[in-house]
Design an enzyme around this catalytic site. Structure first.
Site, PDB file in Angstrom:
ATOM      1  N   HIS A   1      51.058 -10.124  -2.030  1.00 40.62           N
ATOM      2  CA  HIS A   1      52.134  -9.175  -1.736  1.00 40.62           C
ATOM      3  C   HIS A   1      53.433  -9.825  -1.279  1.00 40.62           C
ATOM      4  O   HIS A   1      54.454  -9.168  -1.169  1.00 40.62           O
ATOM      5  CB  HIS A   1      51.692  -8.171  -0.669  1.00 40.62           C
TER       6      HIS A   1
HETATM    7  C1  UD1 Z   1      55.394  -5.978   4.851  1.00 38.69           C
HETATM    8  C2  UD1 Z   1      55.797  -7.167   5.714  1.00 38.69           C
HETATM    9  C3  UD1 Z   1      54.794  -8.304   5.582  1.00 38.69           C
HETATM   10  C4  UD1 Z   1      53.378  -7.812   5.798  1.00 38.69           C
HETATM   11  C5  UD1 Z   1      53.118  -6.666   4.827  1.00 38.69           C
HETATM   12  C6  UD1 Z   1      51.719  -6.113   4.963  1.00 38.69           C
HETATM   13  C7  UD1 Z   1      58.223  -7.344   6.016  1.00 38.69           C
HETATM   14  C8  UD1 Z   1      59.430  -8.111   5.684  1.00 38.69           C
HETATM   15  N1  UD1 Z   1      57.115  -7.679   5.337  1.00 38.69           N
HETATM   16  O1  UD1 Z   1      55.568  -6.361   3.496  1.00 38.69           O
HETATM   17  O2  UD1 Z   1      55.098  -9.300   6.551  1.00 38.69           O
HETATM   18  O3  UD1 Z   1      52.467  -8.874   5.569  1.00 38.69           O
HETATM   19  O4  UD1 Z   1      54.060  -5.618   5.092  1.00 38.69           O
HETATM   20  O5  UD1 Z   1      51.409  -5.256   3.909  1.00 38.69           O
HETATM   21  O6  UD1 Z   1      58.251  -6.470   6.871  1.00 38.69           O
HETATM   22  N2  UD1 Z   1      55.408   0.410  -0.644  1.00 38.69           N
HETATM   23  C9  UD1 Z   1      54.775   1.556  -1.086  1.00 38.69           C
HETATM   24  N3  UD1 Z   1      54.037   2.269  -0.213  1.00 38.69           N
HETATM   25  C10 UD1 Z   1      53.910   1.905   1.086  1.00 38.69           C
HETATM   26  C11 UD1 Z   1      54.583   0.756   1.531  1.00 38.69           C
HETATM   27  C12 UD1 Z   1      55.303   0.009   0.660  1.00 38.69           C
HETATM   28  O7  UD1 Z   1      54.857   1.926  -2.246  1.00 38.69           O
HETATM   29  O8  UD1 Z   1      53.216   2.613   1.841  1.00 38.69           O
HETATM   30  C13 UD1 Z   1      56.168  -0.398  -1.611  1.00 38.69           C
HETATM   31  C14 UD1 Z   1      57.595  -0.026  -1.725  1.00 38.69           C
HETATM   32  O9  UD1 Z   1      57.937  -0.098  -3.070  1.00 38.69           O
HETATM   33  C15 UD1 Z   1      58.326  -1.115  -0.970  1.00 38.69           C
HETATM   34  C16 UD1 Z   1      57.428  -2.295  -1.164  1.00 38.69           C
HETATM   35  O10 UD1 Z   1      56.110  -1.756  -1.238  1.00 38.69           O
HETATM   36  O11 UD1 Z   1      59.597  -1.299  -1.421  1.00 38.69           O
HETATM   37  C17 UD1 Z   1      57.469  -3.302  -0.071  1.00 38.69           C
HETATM   38  O12 UD1 Z   1      57.230  -2.716   1.177  1.00 38.69           O
HETATM   39  P1  UD1 Z   1      57.882  -3.325   2.505  1.00 38.69           P
HETATM   40  O13 UD1 Z   1      57.616  -2.436   3.620  1.00 38.69           O
HETATM   41  O14 UD1 Z   1      59.287  -3.703   2.241  1.00 38.69           O
HETATM   42  O15 UD1 Z   1      57.174  -4.698   2.749  1.00 38.69           O
HETATM   43  P2  UD1 Z   1      55.739  -5.234   2.374  1.00 38.69           P
HETATM   44  O16 UD1 Z   1      55.821  -5.948   1.086  1.00 38.69           O
HETATM   45  O17 UD1 Z   1      54.690  -4.209   2.511  1.00 38.69           O
END
Ligand code: UD1
Length: 403
Positions: free
Chosen positions: A241
């Site tokens: 991820h």
């Molecule tokens: C975040 C943390 C990372 C952690 C990870 C655990 C930061 C910078 N990164 O990364 O350190 O290891 O969480 O999972 O804070 N999305 C969904 N549904 C959700 C959540 C996210 O569809 O419930 C998708 C969205 O398209 C979003 C992308 O995932 O843009 C990334 O989510 P984001 O919260 O930015 O960071 P993670 O990659 O989850």
């Protein structure tokens, strides 16, 4: 005789691994409250930033781990990192005024971690950082920026390992309590009180280890039927991820190629994919070459533990999954060029595979050929990190709060 103290503690969480870590601390606070021989009371409030919002990324962890309903959900959702962090900051600032806590507990290295630390620091509320001192020494990683900044505005730095303590010392944050050794279970070896200018750096062990020890026995009962069936068949388990892998087509494609190579050699790869990764694969037109690389939905904690425990090998870029694999005695190829958890590499149970097909496959072959290494050494404390955290928070409250 301990001076009684009544403290208001705010947990700020937003992303999957933070729910797991907070659950452990919440359970330790509940145990403390039930024990009538203990002085000092902690009144907890939870604020969910809404960084993770899908049922499988959030709700399921609250249900499974018995975490109380947050008093506030900021509902921030996805977005560019600056905007996401900024919206959390504004929401948290308002919440800190409405429900002022004595101490904010923030976990790990996500954007929610940083927003909590900054919002509290700007309101002169003390911050305690759980999983402090981790460093990849690469500030192009969003998590590295979050960790460094959070540590530098915190009043209590709860480190999971001696390496983490040492990192903070090198950054000039001060001398650690007890020379950086794991805090003795009952003795209070803290001096004076902590402030943001002179924080306590305390090695308490890793709350994730507490969590694995507590839940592993329950995982087979708690896991879904289909996971129990899957866990019976031989498999590798893969998670990806990190932005450095998902946002780089070449790296993502190499990782998937390596997974297909292993699958074609007869080791099916189960791949619970983060929504970010699914979106990146779709955008880049990447489809696993082998049908035995099975892309599945994100898993609940119990399902994940079930599959981890039965995996022949784990491939991951997650800090949490690297450690969980080790704690459950499974070999792990880390899909990164470096790791914050360097002690894992010294055990020989974990190898860096980067994001090149050949290196990942070679690392996997090397680990698989070694066979079972027996019980893993203890690297992450003794399973009582959360109790230490509660004890130190109360001790800080006794020394710092007037009432
Ligand atoms: C975040 C943390 C990372 C952690 C990870 C655990 C930061 C910078 N990164 O990364 O350190 O290891 O969480 O999972 O804070 N999305 C969904 N549904 C959700 C959540 C996210 O569809 O419930 C998708 C969205 O398209 C979003 C992308 O995932 O843009 C990334 O989510 P984001 O919260 O930015 O960071 P993670 O990659 O989850």
């Amino acid at each position: 005789m301990e001076r009684p103290v009544q403290m208001r503690l705010l947990h700020v969480v937003g992303a999957r691994p933070q729910f797991v870590k907070m659950a452990v601390v919440h359970r330790a606070i509940a145990r403390h409250t039930r024990d009538s021989s203990r002085t000092g009371r902690i009144e907890e409030t939870i604020c969910h930033t809404g960084q993770h919002y899908d049922t499988g990324m959030s709700r399921v962890f609250f249900d499974e781990l018995g975490i109380p309903e947050p008093q506030r959900n900021l509902g921030v959702g996805s977005g560019a990192h600056g905007r996401q962090t900024g919206e959390m900051l504004a929401g948290l600032d308002a919440f800190l005024v409405e429900e002022p806590p004595d101490l904010v507990l923030t976990y790990g290295d996500t954007n929610s971690t940083l927003a909590a630390a900054l919002a509290a620091a700007k309101r002169h509320v003390a911050v305690a950082h759980v999983e402090s001192g981790l460093r990849s020494c690469r500030k192009s990683m969003p998590e590295e920026v979050n960790r460094v900044l959070t540590d530098h505005v915190s009043t209590i730095l709860f480190c999971p390992t001696e390496t983490a303590v040492e990192n903070l010392r090198k950054e000039g944050l001060g001398d650690p309590v007890a020379g950086g050794a794991l805090l003795a279970q009952n003795a209070v070896v803290l001096e004076g009180t902590a402030t943001v200018d002179a924080p306590w750096i305390v090695n308490v062990g890793d709350v994730m280890y507490d969590s694995v020890l507590h839940h592993v026995g329950r995982a087979s009962e708690g896991a879904s039927r289909w996971i129990v069936d899957l866990a019976r068949s031989e498999h590798a388990l893969m998670t990806v991820h990190r932005a450095e892998n998902t946002d780089d087509r070449d790296r993502l494609s190499e990782i998937l190629e390596a997974a297909s190579d292993l699958a074609e050699e007869g080791l099916p790869v189960l791949f619970p994919a983060h929504p970010r990764t699914v979106a990146a694969m779709e955008a880049a037109g990447i489809v696993p070459r082998s049908a035995d690389v099975r892309v599945i939905e994100p898993l609940s904690y119990y399902d994940m533990l079930g599959l981890l425990r039965s995996a022949r090998i784990v491939l991951t870029d997650s800090g949490g999954v690297q450690r969980e694999a080790f704690m459950l005695g499974r070999p792990c190829v880390t899909l990164r060029d470096e790791t914050e958890w360097i002690e894992l590499l010294k055990t020989g149970m974990s190898l860096l595979g980067g994001a090149t097909r050949q290196r990942i496959v070679e690392a996997a072959h090397c680990l698989l050929s070694r066979g079972d290494a027996g019980p893993p050494p203890r690297l992450y404390g003794d399973g009582h990190a959360a109790e230490r955290i509660v004890r130190v928070c109360l001790e800080w409250g006794r020394r710092s709060l007037a009432r």
